[in-house]
Scaffold this active site. Structure first.
Site, PDB file in Angstrom:
ATOM      1  N   GLU A  65      94.857   4.308  76.808  1.00  0.00           N
ATOM      2  CA  GLU A  65      94.250   5.640  76.723  1.00  0.00           C
ATOM      3  C   GLU A  65      93.896   6.048  75.287  1.00  0.00           C
ATOM      4  OE1 GLU A  65      96.896   8.201  78.935  1.00  0.00           O
ATOM      5  OE2 GLU A  65      96.364   7.249  80.835  1.00  0.00           O
TER       6      GLU A  65
ATOM      7  N   GLU B   1      95.858   2.150  85.635  1.00  0.00           N
ATOM      8  CA  GLU B   1      96.922   3.156  85.742  1.00  0.00           C
ATOM      9  C   GLU B   1      96.453   4.399  86.471  1.00  0.00           C
ATOM     10  OE1 GLU B   1      99.182   4.259  82.149  1.00  0.00           O
ATOM     11  OE2 GLU B   1      99.238   6.300  82.962  1.00  0.00           O
TER      12      GLU B   1
END
Length: 433
Positions: free
Chosen positions: A175, A264
């Protein structure tokens, strides 16, 4: 006398009835016509139409909590393919920035590899000394330290291999576009393009390279990497997450032959009290998870990886929020309708005649055709016909609902067709052999 006369008239009546039944021309009455049940609609798998090859379905270890790492027993339940197992085939682990923390990853990774899974490793932060803020939280990797960061990643690959763990893929950053208040690192799309273009070919060729793992599978981030020839050449897997969006096609990734992995996602009702939540509410959220898998498959994605595989809102209980530690949970059984039956190397195939009431995809592999059907509605979808492809003669179904877990049944095959009812708010996997 009246009694005798009644008997006589009764016998005469029987005689007359027998004569009428025989008839003068010895014809018998026609038997009633057999009522043949017709399907409301028929779906037909089309093996001649092929889409993506499946790399697998998976979950993560205890990224920030080693107590959530799967034990040997957990690994068997999560990655095993026995009748009660979940069949996950991908295991995601963290690359700690501190090398002294690497040792804790060996045991869970070794257990996972007993089941021939793929392991992908993701860093949350480079070593802080390589960043502009010398801190594991936020900041960015200094361009002058890109080479040292490659050395750090390669050292992790070496360490794991030395300890009997062969990694399948390695990510550049978890991320990079999320303003996190925990261990993290900020990257712009341009920075990641530069890193991959100039240094990506120095990453150990024993592993595939995944990027960018953006928060919501950002088109801008992903396509920036793919649109640069050098950075695209040094990336093998277009990876991303689904927080706040991201479900969609990636045509450039497909055109350039890159695998597409969702690495994810989690849903936990956004409440602190999971124990007190209504079971039907949890199941509705599980159906939301299943729909995200269904959509990702329809967009030709190759893999789908959930967050922790061992957590009270995930696949195996961790002992919190009323769950039993080590027990397979409802959400695990639901996820296994994909992970258990659709094995790595299977191919998604066409499915003709699908109903708008159902969400269905089909797959082929090992001489079988697998169909996963989700009924998100409040009513049973009745009299669904499923046509068996040529050469397949038997069918088995597995159904999970709010009150049942992967219940097995054997629909009768008649003239290459099965007729089934698909229960409301359920997921069903059909195995055609």
């Amino acid at each position: 006398m009246k009694h005798i006369q009644s008997i006589k008239y009764f016998l005469l009546g029987l005689t007359a009835m027998g004569f009428m039944a025989c008839g003068g021309d010895d014809e018998s009455p026609e038997p009633p016509e057999e009522v043949v049940e017709e399907p409301a609609f028929t779906v037909t798998p089309d093996p001649a139409t092929t889409y993506q090859t499946i790399d697998g379905f998976g979950g993560a270890n205890g990224i920030f909590n080693n107590s959530l790492n799967p034990t040997a027993s957990d690994a068997q339940k999560a990655f095993g393919t026995g009748s009660g197992d979940l069949g996950l085939s991908i295991f995601r682990i963290k690359i700690p920035y501190n090398q002294s923390d690497w040792q804790a990853l060996i045991a869970p990774a070794q257990e996972a590899l007993k089941y021939n899974v793929k392991i992908i490793a993701s860093p949350w932060s480079p070593p802080p000394a390589l960043k502009n803020n010398n801190d594991p939280v936020r900041g960015y990797l200094l361009e002058s330290n890109y080479g040292e960061y490659v050395d750090h990643l390669n050292a992790f690959v070496d360490f794991m291999e030395t300890n009997g763990v062969d990694l399948y893929a390695i990510s550049i950053q978890n991320e990079p576009d999320w303003e996190a208040t925990y261990e993290s690192c900020d990257w712009t799309a341009d920075q990641m393009v530069t890193f991959l273009a100039d240094y990506g070919d120095q990453i150990d060729d024993r592993v595939l390279v995944a990027a960018p793992e953006s928060l919501n599978f950002s088109d801008d981030f992903t396509n920036a990497i793919l649109s640069n020839n050098e950075s695209a050449q040094n990336m093998d897997i277009a990876a991303g997450h689904l927080y706040g969006g991201g479900l969609g096609p990636f045509p450039i990734a497909e055109q350039k032959g890159k695998a597409i992995w969702m690495t994810e996602y989690l849903l936990n009702l956004n409440v602190g009290d999971w124990r007190g939540a209504d079971e039907s509410t949890k199941w509705e959220e599980t159906l939301t998870m299943l729909n995200s898998i269904h959509e990702s498959m329809g967009y030709n994605w190759n893999a789908y990886i959930w967050w922790y595989l061992k957590r009270y809102y995930s696949f195996i209980g961790d002992g919190e929020q009323g769950t039993t530690r080590g027990l397979i949970l409802k959400r695990g059984y639901a996820f296994s309708h994909y992970s258990y039956f659709i094995r790595p190397g299977y191919t998604r195939i066409g499915l003709q005649g699908n109903s708008s009431s159902l969400r269905m995809t089909a797959y082929e592999g090992d001489g079988k055709v697998i169909i996963v059907a989700i009924n998100p509605g409040a009513s049973t979808v009745s009299d669904v016909g499923i046509s068996l492809p040529s050469g397949l003669t038997s069918a088995t179904s597995y159904t999970t609902t709010l009150t049942s877990d992967r219940v097995e049944a054997s629909p009768e095959v008649e003239e290459g067709l099965i007729m089934v009812d698909i229960l409301p708010r359920s997921v069903v996997t059909f195995v055609l052999e």
